[in-house]
Design a protein around this motif. Structure first.
Motif, PDB file in Angstrom:
ATOM      1  N   LEU A  20       0.860  -1.260   0.018  1.00 30.30           N
ATOM      2  CA  LEU A  20      -0.082  -0.085  -0.052  1.00 30.30           C
ATOM      3  C   LEU A  20       0.857   1.108  -0.042  1.00 30.30           C
ATOM      4  O   LEU A  20       1.914   1.207   0.522  1.00 30.30           O
ATOM      5  CB  LEU A  20      -0.873   0.140   0.978  1.00 30.30           C
ATOM      6  N   SER A  21       0.228   2.349  -0.361  1.00 33.28           N
ATOM      7  CA  SER A  21       1.018   3.755  -0.457  1.00 33.28           C
ATOM      8  C   SER A  21       0.079   4.633  -0.665  1.00 33.28           C
ATOM      9  O   SER A  21      -1.107   4.566  -0.955  1.00 33.28           O
ATOM     10  CB  SER A  21       1.975   3.696  -1.667  1.00 33.28           C
ATOM     11  N   GLY A  22       0.675   5.820  -0.261  1.00 33.51           N
ATOM     12  CA  GLY A  22      -0.196   7.044  -0.548  1.00 33.51           C
ATOM     13  C   GLY A  22       0.453   8.435   0.078  1.00 33.51           C
ATOM     14  O   GLY A  22       1.611   8.379   0.593  1.00 33.51           O
ATOM     15  N   ARG A  23      -0.116   9.496  -0.256  1.00 30.68           N
ATOM     16  CA  ARG A  23       0.305  10.845   0.141  1.00 30.68           C
ATOM     17  C   ARG A  23       0.203  11.091   1.718  1.00 30.68           C
ATOM     18  O   ARG A  23      -0.882  10.598   2.272  1.00 30.68           O
ATOM     19  CB  ARG A  23      -0.295  11.862  -0.549  1.00 30.68           C
ATOM     20  N   LYS A  24       1.016  11.964   2.485  1.00 35.76           N
ATOM     21  CA  LYS A  24       0.909  12.229   3.555  1.00 35.76           C
ATOM     22  C   LYS A  24      -0.014  13.597   3.448  1.00 35.76           C
ATOM     23  O   LYS A  24      -0.329  13.851   2.487  1.00 35.76           O
ATOM     24  CB  LYS A  24       2.101  12.750   4.169  1.00 35.76           C
ATOM     25  N   ASN A  25      -0.736  13.560   4.677  1.00 37.58           N
ATOM     26  CA  ASN A  25      -1.828  14.996   4.581  1.00 37.58           C
ATOM     27  C   ASN A  25      -1.406  15.692   5.875  1.00 37.58           C
ATOM     28  O   ASN A  25      -1.697  15.151   7.151  1.00 37.58           O
ATOM     29  CB  ASN A  25      -3.083  14.201   4.973  1.00 37.58           C
ATOM     30  N   PRO A  26      -0.805  17.030   5.865  1.00 39.67           N
ATOM     31  CA  PRO A  26      -0.774  17.566   4.630  1.00 39.67           C
ATOM     32  C   PRO A  26       0.479  16.927   3.474  1.00 39.67           C
ATOM     33  O   PRO A  26       0.986  16.171   4.179  1.00 39.67           O
ATOM     34  CB  PRO A  26      -0.071  19.055   5.191  1.00 39.67           C
ATOM     35  N   ARG A  27       0.467  17.339   2.428  1.00 41.69           N
ATOM     36  CA  ARG A  27       1.209  16.728   1.337  1.00 41.69           C
ATOM     37  C   ARG A  27       2.607  17.061   1.516  1.00 41.69           C
ATOM     38  O   ARG A  27       3.238  18.110   1.053  1.00 41.69           O
ATOM     39  CB  ARG A  27       0.603  17.106   0.059  1.00 41.69           C
ATOM     40  N   THR A  28       3.473  16.502   2.302  1.00 39.51           N
ATOM     41  CA  THR A  28       4.767  16.802   2.855  1.00 39.51           C
ATOM     42  C   THR A  28       5.546  15.405   2.313  1.00 39.51           C
ATOM     43  O   THR A  28       6.743  15.393   2.284  1.00 39.51           O
ATOM     44  CB  THR A  28       5.064  17.064   4.201  1.00 39.51           C
ATOM     45  N   GLY A  29       4.984  14.528   1.647  1.00 35.42           N
ATOM     46  CA  GLY A  29       5.536  13.290   1.181  1.00 35.42           C
ATOM     47  C   GLY A  29       4.588  12.310   1.272  1.00 35.42           C
ATOM     48  O   GLY A  29       3.494  12.411   1.029  1.00 35.42           O
ATOM     49  N   GLY A  30       5.025  11.016   1.209  1.00 36.11           N
ATOM     50  CA  GLY A  30       4.252   9.665   1.317  1.00 36.11           C
ATOM     51  C   GLY A  30       4.714   8.636   2.074  1.00 36.11           C
ATOM     52  O   GLY A  30       5.852   8.769   2.723  1.00 36.11           O
ATOM     53  N   VAL A  31       3.951   7.497   2.178  1.00 36.05           N
ATOM     54  CA  VAL A  31       4.317   6.276   3.013  1.00 36.05           C
ATOM     55  C   VAL A  31       4.005   5.172   2.024  1.00 36.05           C
ATOM     56  O   VAL A  31       3.181   5.288   1.112  1.00 36.05           O
ATOM     57  CB  VAL A  31       3.435   6.352   4.120  1.00 36.05           C
ATOM     58  N   ILE A  32       4.918   4.171   2.200  1.00 33.92           N
ATOM     59  CA  ILE A  32       4.812   2.859   1.333  1.00 33.92           C
ATOM     60  C   ILE A  32       4.891   1.770   2.588  1.00 33.92           C
ATOM     61  O   ILE A  32       5.925   1.733   3.358  1.00 33.92           O
ATOM     62  CB  ILE A  32       5.937   2.658   0.412  1.00 33.92           C
ATOM     63  N   LEU A  33       4.086   0.855   2.158  1.00 32.40           N
ATOM     64  CA  LEU A  33       4.279  -0.462   2.991  1.00 32.40           C
ATOM     65  C   LEU A  33       4.859  -1.391   2.192  1.00 32.40           C
ATOM     66  O   LEU A  33       4.296  -1.777   0.952  1.00 32.40           O
ATOM     67  CB  LEU A  33       2.980  -0.783   3.820  1.00 32.40           C
ATOM     68  N   ALA A  34       5.937  -2.051   2.491  1.00 27.78           N
ATOM     69  CA  ALA A  34       6.660  -2.927   1.391  1.00 27.78           C
ATOM     70  C   ALA A  34       7.074  -4.181   2.243  1.00 27.78           C
ATOM     71  O   ALA A  34       7.220  -4.075   3.261  1.00 27.78           O
ATOM     72  CB  ALA A  34       7.865  -2.284   0.804  1.00 27.78           C
ATOM     73  N   ARG A  35       7.175  -5.212   1.495  1.00 26.26           N
ATOM     74  CA  ARG A  35       8.052  -6.311   1.807  1.00 26.26           C
ATOM     75  C   ARG A  35       9.042  -6.789   0.849  1.00 26.26           C
ATOM     76  O   ARG A  35       8.867  -6.607  -0.375  1.00 26.26           O
ATOM     77  CB  ARG A  35       7.134  -7.733   2.140  1.00 26.26           C
ATOM     78  N   ALA A  36      10.233  -7.216   1.464  1.00 31.69           N
ATOM     79  CA  ALA A  36      11.406  -7.475   0.441  1.00 31.69           C
ATOM     80  C   ALA A  36      12.148  -8.369   1.296  1.00 31.69           C
ATOM     81  O   ALA A  36      12.105  -8.541   2.550  1.00 31.69           O
ATOM     82  CB  ALA A  36      12.069  -6.209   0.141  1.00 31.69           C
ATOM     83  N   ASP A  37      13.102  -8.975   0.761  1.00 38.86           N
ATOM     84  CA  ASP A  37      13.949 -10.064   1.198  1.00 38.86           C
ATOM     85  C   ASP A  37      14.799  -9.416   2.499  1.00 38.86           C
ATOM     86  O   ASP A  37      15.184 -10.042   3.546  1.00 38.86           O
ATOM     87  CB  ASP A  37      14.806 -10.778   0.235  1.00 38.86           C
ATOM     88  N   SER A  38      15.332  -8.212   2.243  1.00 36.36           N
ATOM     89  CA  SER A  38      16.100  -7.441   3.193  1.00 36.36           C
ATOM     90  C   SER A  38      16.105  -6.061   3.180  1.00 36.36           C
ATOM     91  O   SER A  38      15.591  -5.596   2.004  1.00 36.36           O
ATOM     92  CB  SER A  38      17.547  -8.141   3.217  1.00 36.36           C
ATOM     93  N   GLN A  39      16.556  -5.162   4.219  1.00 34.94           N
ATOM     94  CA  GLN A  39      16.412  -3.731   3.858  1.00 34.94           C
ATOM     95  C   GLN A  39      17.422  -3.430   2.742  1.00 34.94           C
ATOM     96  O   GLN A  39      17.089  -2.455   1.916  1.00 34.94           O
ATOM     97  CB  GLN A  39      16.993  -3.185   5.185  1.00 34.94           C
ATOM     98  N   VAL A  40      18.603  -4.127   2.428  1.00 34.29           N
ATOM     99  CA  VAL A  40      19.425  -3.773   1.443  1.00 34.29           C
ATOM    100  C   VAL A  40      18.697  -3.984   0.052  1.00 34.29           C
ATOM    101  O   VAL A  40      18.855  -2.992  -0.866  1.00 34.29           O
ATOM    102  CB  VAL A  40      20.701  -4.751   1.549  1.00 34.29           C
ATOM    103  N   ALA A  41      18.007  -5.070  -0.058  1.00 33.74           N
ATOM    104  CA  ALA A  41      17.393  -5.264  -1.471  1.00 33.74           C
ATOM    105  C   ALA A  41      16.227  -4.166  -1.479  1.00 33.74           C
ATOM    106  O   ALA A  41      15.938  -3.638  -2.617  1.00 33.74           O
ATOM    107  CB  ALA A  41      16.417  -6.624  -1.484  1.00 33.74           C
ATOM    108  N   LEU A  42      15.662  -3.516  -0.373  1.00 36.32           N
ATOM    109  CA  LEU A  42      14.545  -2.467  -0.573  1.00 36.32           C
ATOM    110  C   LEU A  42      15.160  -1.376  -0.792  1.00 36.32           C
ATOM    111  O   LEU A  42      14.528  -0.701  -1.800  1.00 36.32           O
ATOM    112  CB  LEU A  42      13.837  -2.472   0.773  1.00 36.32           C
ATOM    113  N   GLN A  43      16.339  -1.291  -0.413  1.00 35.55           N
ATOM    114  CA  GLN A  43      17.010   0.166  -0.739  1.00 35.55           C
ATOM    115  C   GLN A  43      17.470   0.212  -2.137  1.00 35.55           C
ATOM    116  O   GLN A  43      17.245   1.054  -2.839  1.00 35.55           O
ATOM    117  CB  GLN A  43      18.226   0.287   0.215  1.00 35.55           C
TER     118      GLN A  43
END
Length: 96
Positions: free
Chosen positions: A37-60
């Motif tokens: 899932l993902s979406g904009r912050k309110n107020p619109r200062t950025g966003g958020v993503i919920l992710a799953r990956a094998d590792s933080q290195v892979a996600l980076q």
């Protein structure tokens, strides 16, 4: 599981220039079952993503493909967590 907290570092006018490419980036990783899932912050200062990956290195490595990252218009803070409890419709996300 990871929470990606994105904070814009430039005015929205600059963000808008890269928005279409950013959405294509998101679509690519929704298709790959990395982003949940993902979406904009309110107020619109950025966003958020919920992710799953094998590792933080892979996600980076994935996040480095984001046009917002490539054009240095946003900062990314990644929080790793273990989803040990979920609402019933999200039970498939539960981790040991």
């Amino acid at each position: 599981m990871f929470i990606v907290n994105i904070t814009y570092q430039t005015p929205l006018e600059e963000i808008e220039k890269h928005l279409e490419a950013h959405i294509a980036f998101l679509d690519k990783y929704y298709e790959a079952d990395v982003f949940l899932l993902s979406g904009r912050k309110n107020p619109r200062t950025g966003g958020v993503i919920l992710a799953r990956a094998d590792s933080q290195v892979a996600l980076q490595a994935i996040l480095a493909e984001d046009p917002f990252y490539a054009h240095a218009v946003a900062r990314y803070d990644v929080i790793e967590f273990v989803a040990t409890k979920t609402a019933e419709p999200l039970v498939y996300l539960k981790e040991s």
